[in-house]
Design a protein around this motif. Sequence first.
Motif, short mmCIF file in Angstrom:
data_model
loop_
_atom_site.label_atom_id
_atom_site.label_comp_id
_atom_site.label_asym_id
_atom_site.label_seq_id
_atom_site.Cartn_x
_atom_site.Cartn_y
_atom_site.Cartn_z
N THR A 263 -46.59 36.64 49.02
CA THR A 263 -46.32 37.53 50.49
C THR A 263 -45.26 37.07 51.20
OG1 THR A 263 -48.71 37.37 50.83
CG2 THR A 263 -47.48 37.85 52.87
N LYS A 264 -44.52 35.58 50.97
CA LYS A 264 -43.34 35.33 51.66
C LYS A 264 -42.11 35.94 51.06
CE LYS A 264 -44.60 30.55 53.36
NZ LYS A 264 -44.10 29.24 53.24
N VAL A 265 -42.19 36.04 49.62
CA VAL A 265 -40.76 36.50 49.13
C VAL A 265 -40.67 37.99 49.29
CG1 VAL A 265 -41.10 34.78 47.37
CG2 VAL A 265 -42.23 36.96 46.83
N ARG A 266 -41.90 38.89 49.89
CA ARG A 266 -41.49 40.25 50.40
C ARG A 266 -41.10 40.35 51.58
NH1 ARG A 266 -47.61 42.48 48.40
NH2 ARG A 266 -47.45 42.02 45.96
N LYS A 267 -40.81 39.19 52.23
CA LYS A 267 -39.96 39.05 53.62
C LYS A 267 -38.55 38.62 53.50
CE LYS A 267 -44.73 38.42 55.61
NZ LYS A 267 -45.59 37.91 56.21
N ALA A 381 -26.36 23.13 53.62
CA ALA A 381 -25.54 24.26 53.99
C ALA A 381 -26.06 25.47 53.39
CB ALA A 381 -23.87 23.99 53.44
N LEU A 382 -25.84 26.66 54.11
CA LEU A 382 -26.15 28.05 53.70
C LEU A 382 -25.52 28.54 52.59
CD1 LEU A 382 -28.25 30.42 54.35
CD2 LEU A 382 -26.14 31.50 55.63
N HIS A 383 -26.03 28.86 51.25
CA HIS A 383 -25.62 29.41 50.40
C HIS A 383 -24.77 30.97 50.55
CE1 HIS A 383 -24.55 30.52 46.37
NE2 HIS A 383 -25.51 31.59 46.01
N ASP A 384 -23.58 31.18 49.81
CA ASP A 384 -22.73 32.17 50.47
C ASP A 384 -23.27 33.62 49.86
OD1 ASP A 384 -22.29 32.06 47.78
OD2 ASP A 384 -19.83 31.58 48.11
N ASP A 385 -24.48 33.62 49.46
CA ASP A 385 -25.15 35.17 49.01
C ASP A 385 -26.61 35.02 49.09
OD1 ASP A 385 -24.94 37.49 47.72
OD2 ASP A 385 -24.05 36.77 45.83
N ILE A 386 -26.98 36.35 49.17
CA ILE A 386 -28.44 36.30 49.35
C ILE A 386 -29.08 36.93 48.13
CG2 ILE A 386 -29.96 38.06 50.95
CD1 ILE A 386 -27.89 38.14 53.07
N LEU A 387 -30.30 36.51 47.82
CA LEU A 387 -31.05 36.81 46.59
C LEU A 387 -32.05 37.89 47.11
CD1 LEU A 387 -31.23 36.07 43.66
CD2 LEU A 387 -32.93 34.44 44.36
N HIS A 388 -31.99 38.90 46.41
CA HIS A 388 -33.03 40.02 46.35
C HIS A 388 -34.18 39.57 45.41
CE1 HIS A 388 -30.54 42.43 49.18
NE2 HIS A 388 -29.55 41.75 48.67
N THR A 389 -35.29 39.90 46.08
CA THR A 389 -36.82 39.83 44.95
C THR A 389 -37.06 41.06 44.59
OG1 THR A 389 -38.18 40.13 47.10
CG2 THR A 389 -37.60 37.89 46.44
N SER A 390 -37.42 41.26 43.52
CA SER A 390 -37.60 42.40 42.71
C SER A 390 -38.77 42.63 42.13
CB SER A 390 -36.47 42.99 42.10
OG SER A 390 -36.50 41.89 40.62
N SER A 454 -42.13 32.33 41.04
CA SER A 454 -42.79 32.06 42.39
C SER A 454 -41.74 32.93 43.36
CB SER A 454 -42.62 30.55 42.73
OG SER A 454 -41.23 30.26 43.04
N LEU A 455 -40.43 33.18 42.97
CA LEU A 455 -39.45 33.97 43.93
C LEU A 455 -39.63 35.30 43.37
CD1 LEU A 455 -36.40 31.59 44.11
CD2 LEU A 455 -38.18 32.02 46.04
N GLN A 456 -40.13 35.79 42.21
CA GLN A 456 -40.07 37.00 41.88
C GLN A 456 -38.78 37.83 41.53
OE1 GLN A 456 -42.89 39.66 43.90
NE2 GLN A 456 -44.58 38.10 43.94
N VAL A 457 -37.86 37.00 40.94
CA VAL A 457 -36.63 37.44 40.99
C VAL A 457 -36.18 36.91 39.03
CG1 VAL A 457 -35.83 36.54 42.85
CG2 VAL A 457 -35.58 35.09 41.05
N GLN A 458 -35.12 37.70 38.71
CA GLN A 458 -35.04 37.35 37.46
C GLN A 458 -34.33 36.11 37.06
OE1 GLN A 458 -32.22 40.58 35.83
NE2 GLN A 458 -33.61 42.26 36.35
N ARG A 459 -34.62 35.53 35.91
CA ARG A 459 -34.35 34.37 35.46
C ARG A 459 -32.87 34.02 35.62
NH1 ARG A 459 -33.19 31.26 31.01
NH2 ARG A 459 -34.20 29.45 30.77
N GLU A 460 -32.15 35.24 35.13
CA GLU A 460 -30.71 34.98 34.78
C GLU A 460 -29.61 34.95 36.29
OE1 GLU A 460 -32.56 36.82 33.19
OE2 GLU A 460 -32.43 36.46 30.96
#
Length: 756
Positions: A263-267, A381-390, A454-460
């Motif tokens: 549920t978290k990774v959808r937010k 520190a905040l990472h300079d990019d945003i990861l989109h879950t798919s 767990s994050l529902q993202v691509q491994r690469e």
Amino acid sequence: MTERPTLLPGEIAHQNFEAGYIALSYAVSYVGSVTTLELLNRRTGSRGWYNWSLLVGSAISMGSIAIWGMHFIGNRAIILDYGVESHQLMYNSSFTALSFFLPIIVLLSAYMFIGAGEDVSIVRVSIGGTTAGLAVVLMHYLGQFGITNYTSVYKIPFVVGSVIIAILASNVALMIFFVSRSRWAGTWWKRIGCSFVLAGAVSGMHWLATVGTNYRLRNAALPKSALDRKQTVIVVGTLCVFTCTCLLAYAIVVGAKARQMVTKVRKVTLSAVIFDPDGRLMVSTSGSLPTEVITDTLNSLLDQEFSKEHPVFLWFYRVSRSWTAVKDIVSGMQQHLRHVDLKKIGTEEQSELNLVFRELLCVAAKKLSEQLRHPLESLGALHDDILHTSSNSRSRVNTPVGPSDVEKLRKVSGGRGQTLFIYREVSREEASRLQAHGYRFATVKVALDVVARSLQVQREVLSEHLKNMRDASQIESILEPGVHLGCFACRANIDGGFDVLVQKLQPNLIPSVQLPISAPTDEFKLLVQSFHGMTLTNVLRMLEIKRDSVSGSERPLIEEMRSSVRALTKAYPDTFWQDAIFSSVPVTMPCRSGNVEVEHATAQMFVFRTIVPIHQRELSDGVRMAPFDFFTTQQRTFSTSRDHEVLARQIHSEFSGLSERYLRSPKPSFISPRLRAFLWPMSKRPTTAEKTLVENPFANIMISQAVDVHSAKTSMEIHELDTLRTAGAAVVVREVEEPTWAEDYFHLLMSKPRSP
């Protein structure tokens, strides 16, 4: 019917077995083994009450359920003397209690010796497995010694065989378990398989020894036993039911946590990426990153796509590198958010929505620091990019992206949520403390698959993000003190705005090389002034001419300048550099302070500036384009920058000006004002100012010793830039931030270039 003979003292009792109790004994051993391996799997280190409780619990579950419980349930399957009730096995209470606690102590020492680190020692696991097998043997024969009405008669080959089975099977089970655990391949079905083998070690040893054991009656007057067959089954059955209940509760909790993570990774979430000095990644025992939800109403909060170019992201990027600016007002932000209805937030003004979202970001960071039991000011520190879950996160096939598609990716999230990362590297002492609180450190290669799921993202995609954060966490990307030669290039973005050319490995720096001089000398200044306004091609040509025409002390200086310009073009071999215009006015930039005072450590850069054609998509390997607004924000976040102080004053000033509808509502009083005045007649009534301080969590008194008002300039000529840089070097307390060097050069780039 033939009369059954009476068993006499000294005679060997006839024995047979009940299949139901044999199966039950194995089931009891299996339940204890599953519990043991699950508890061992969740250990994250050798320190802290959390890990010690898991260690003791695993020893108890293995010793009391898998071994002790299996033994006595198994012995219940033995039917002696054709089932005569008074001729069945009875036990001495003292030896029964001793046989209960002794294997627990032995197993506790064995599991402590094996350890809980990610690096598996074959020798340690072998010694631990051998000790665990001997604990099974020890408990069995100690329990047999506690039989009061019979003397056990053993067959030596069966005894030796039972010892070998116990040790061998225990080693195999523990070896498979700890190796798979260290590789983060210890999924539930593998633990189930190991539990079958471990329970088989206990049961196999027990039944081989039982088959090789005869029972000789001691005397005709059978003694009374405090623990008969039925009581044994009741005690062991109760322990098993309790264990099964605990396992069921654990399964429910784990399932709820897994659903909560999905549920978290959808937010929109904030995750902590923490590395130890060896580069290992910190994760929970389930393999996920520590995560807090920021919001699930992002679309209604923001008027544009949330990306690294959004003003709120830029603000939070700066705050994450100066947590002291907000640590004292986060509690006030939490109070405000309690009175904000996020479902109706879309009706508010956009400036107020951005303020609410900034509060959500800070509050999520505070909760994350509390989850890690770490102070907010050292969260990371905040990472300079945003990861989109798919939804297709399990796909491991990368879709090729052409240069013409790069800009389109900005508008495509293609997922159900967004994840921001806070990263840092901790010391070994901090890593040990985090392990004591229930976190594990595993190599990125080993933990990558579990974290990606767990994050529902691509491994690469996740691997690239983690690599960048690991590199950034080791050492700050900043110029070294000295003289540098750089290239400032901008390109129009087809979606609006501009991009700036940056180094691929250090995206907060423009392409540059360092000259072999510590500071500009008078001769060097005269040399670079002669190139002012020239293109890079003409500068190289003039250097060639000067090198051939001069001699003496000037020649080495010209050769150093020429080598540096050529090194710049060789490192970044893009054709558009040839028309870049040279500026002889040095820019003072943040640099690494080293062992000297910050005020005395300076880096000066002489810059070529140019505009990259909008159709130019192919770039050299060492550079890439970055949003200009984000790049200028990065120029304010160096550790040596004084803009951190200005940001802190701006934040306090902004949040102290919240309107009354954002303040905490007073709690209802159960005592009337008249009664309160009667009970406390001398109590001091708060003044208006005090009342404001109590009710307004953001109320602060801001004192500034000096205010530097930077006047706007109508013309950005080169000599004015020189004046601006000189004025900007003054150390003053500012309330308004001055333009960065990048903004000044951008204005110069957009203005009509002055002819040489």
